[in-house]
Scaffold this active site. Structure first.
Site, PDB file in Angstrom:
ATOM      1  N   HIS A 179       0.834  -1.213   0.000  1.00 31.53           N
ATOM      2  CA  HIS A 179       0.000   0.000   0.000  1.00 31.53           C
ATOM      3  C   HIS A 179       0.871   1.267   0.000  1.00 31.53           C
ATOM      4  CE1 HIS A 179      -3.427  -2.601   0.903  1.00 31.53           C
ATOM      5  NE2 HIS A 179      -2.661  -3.173   1.811  1.00 31.53           N
ATOM      6  N   SER A 303      17.605  15.026 -20.120  1.00 33.42           N
ATOM      7  CA  SER A 303      16.645  16.106 -20.318  1.00 33.42           C
ATOM      8  C   SER A 303      17.280  17.140 -21.242  1.00 33.42           C
ATOM      9  CB  SER A 303      16.301  16.748 -18.967  1.00 33.42           C
ATOM     10  OG  SER A 303      15.677  17.998 -19.154  1.00 33.42           O
TER      11      SER A 303
END
Length: 470
Positions: A179, A303
């Site tokens: 979770h 990038s």
């Protein structure tokens, strides 16, 4: 802004690809071209028609059409093995006249019979067949080849790569995140082994695929066969021919082979894709928290504006392509199992996208393979994360307390609640955890066992579980 005149790229020669599989990503999917392209389909149609002619003559089904000589059979099969770019162009020219792709194949073969010395057998080409007799077998041969010779080898290689990573990292402890929250530790190798095991099960299902085929006439009744040659055992002729192509004979069909096997195969490949998609998203997430480090490619840009970045583009590219592949596979699986009455043509248009569906899956496999090759495991990052989460030992402590209570040790009441009070909403370091354990009143053996436990050693038999891959 005024529109300016420009060259139409649609008129550039050689033709520019509309889709990325035949353009930017051609090298990754090239092995599929020999099985699932339009040209490959036509070559397989020629193959099926040629083998049907040879089969009919070798079975002496038609009076006056005895067996061909070995040289004549070899010459017929050479039509298939010599199929090339010129053949593609010739077929296109014939089809421009016939406006029918399978009829064009029949005429293409017929043109070559005189040179082989069997021009008198031209009427036997496509004998008793409807177009779908040829098409269903051609698709089955092509898909079988694509799966067994291209897709499966690439997928198996990827799973072997993941299995090797599991073995190499079987002893590397890491924090689990059920979770999204810190949970009982595992090992990186065991988690990779889970992935490899899941993917392997799907590959085993795919490897067991039955590729069905039929050759039984316009509505699956052998009507034309028995009307023309009533004395032949046409079911036996059909069965032996289909099986001779390496396929499984389907005895009950309408005009079309029902395509159920295709739907089953595409569902299995889509399931493999979905598991692999889950792998990509997990690895992407692990990269984001530093569990995996990407090895920079010399000279490559991460990038365009942030020089420090190495983006996980291989896994992102794979995610997108797996989604596109599954969109097509799901549509094919849903569409191909339906046909109005004895036949409609929706399957014909749908099946032309089989290669695209496989192509996007294979491109994704290629990207994941390359992405995994550029991963490093900074074990110190995983160890530091474990050391910041001593509260994960709460599970072990409360279970030991339960065992102690069963054994008759006093003071072991409410173990879960006591550990919840200690750990929920609190960061617990090593010192606090050991202090808590020492004050429980455990038996000497149990206390020593818990005091020796660390988040990094609380991995059960995770490293041994990797052995299930062998």
């Amino acid at each position: 802004m005024a529109e300016t005149s420009r060259v139409s790229l649609a008129d550039v020669t050689p033709a520019i690809a509309l889709g990325p599989l035949d353009g930017r990503y051609r090298s990754a999917v090239a092995p599929l071209v020999d099985y699932l392209s339009e040209a490959a389909l036509n070559r397989d149609r020629v193959h099926v028609e040629v083998e049907w002619l040879i089969h009919l003559t070798s079975q002496s089904v038609l009076p006056g059409a005895g067996p061909l000589s070995a040289e004549q059979q070899a010459a017929l099969r050479k039509i298939v093995t010599d199929f090339d770019g010129n053949s593609v162009r010739e077929l296109a020219e014939i089809e421009a006249v016939t406006v029918h792709d399978v009829k064009a194949v029949e005429y293409y073969i017929g043109r070559r019979l005189e040179d082989i010395g069997i021009d008198h057998l031209k009427a036997m080409v496509h004998f008793g067949c409807t177009s779908e007799d040829i098409n269903n077998l051609s698709y089955a041969v092509g898909i079988k080849g694509a799966v067994e010779q291209a897709w499966l080898p690439a997928a198996r290689s990827l799973v072997a790569q993941i299995s090797d990573m599991a073995e190499a990292n079987r002893d590397v402890p890491m924090l689990s995140r059920t979770h999204g929250q810190p949970a009982t530790p595992t090992t990186l190798g065991k988690e990779l082994a889970v992935t490899a095991h899941r993917l392997t099960r799907q590959l085993e299902r795919i490897a067991r695929t039955e590729y069905l085929g039929k050759i039984n006439g316009a509505t699956g009744t052998y009507a034309a066969h028995y009307a023309s040659v009533p004395g032949a055992d046409w079911q036996a002729v059909s069965k032996s021919f289909v099986e001779g192509l390496g396929l499984t004979w389907n005895p009950l069909t309408t005009q079309i082979e029902s395509h159920d096997w295709q739907a089953e195969l595409y569902a299995d490949i889509a399931r493999f894709n979905r598991i692999l998609h889950n792998v990509c998203t997990d690895i992407w997430s692990y990269i984001s928290i530093g569990y995996f480090a990407q090895i920079p490619v010399e000279g490559a840009t991460g990038s365009s504006t942030m020089p420090h970045k190495v983006n996980p583009i291989r896994f992102e590219n794979a995610e997108a392509n797996l989604e596109i592949s599954n969109g097509l596979l799901d549509t094919l699986a849903a569409t191909l199992v339906t046909s109005r009455w004895q036949r409609d043509l929706t399957d014909s248009s749908s099946q032309r996208n089989i290669g695209v569906a496989f192509g996007h899956s294979m491109l994704a496999i290629s990207n994941v393979t390359k992405g995994l090759e550029r991963l490093d495991v900074p074990a110190e990052v995983l160890a530091a994360d474990l050391d910041q989460n001593w509260e994960v030992l709460g599970e072990a402590i409360q279970m030991v307390m339960r065992a102690e209570a069963i054994a008759g040790v006093e003071g072991m009441d409410n173990p879960y609640e006591r550990l919840k009070d200690l750990t929920r909403g609190h960061r617990v370091d090593a010192e606090r955890m050991k202090e808590f354990v020492s004050g429980l009143g455990l038996s000497a053996e149990a206390e020593a066992r818990l005091l020796a436990l660390t988040p990094g050693s609380y991995t059960g038999i995770a490293n041994q579980l990797v052995d299930h891959l062998k």
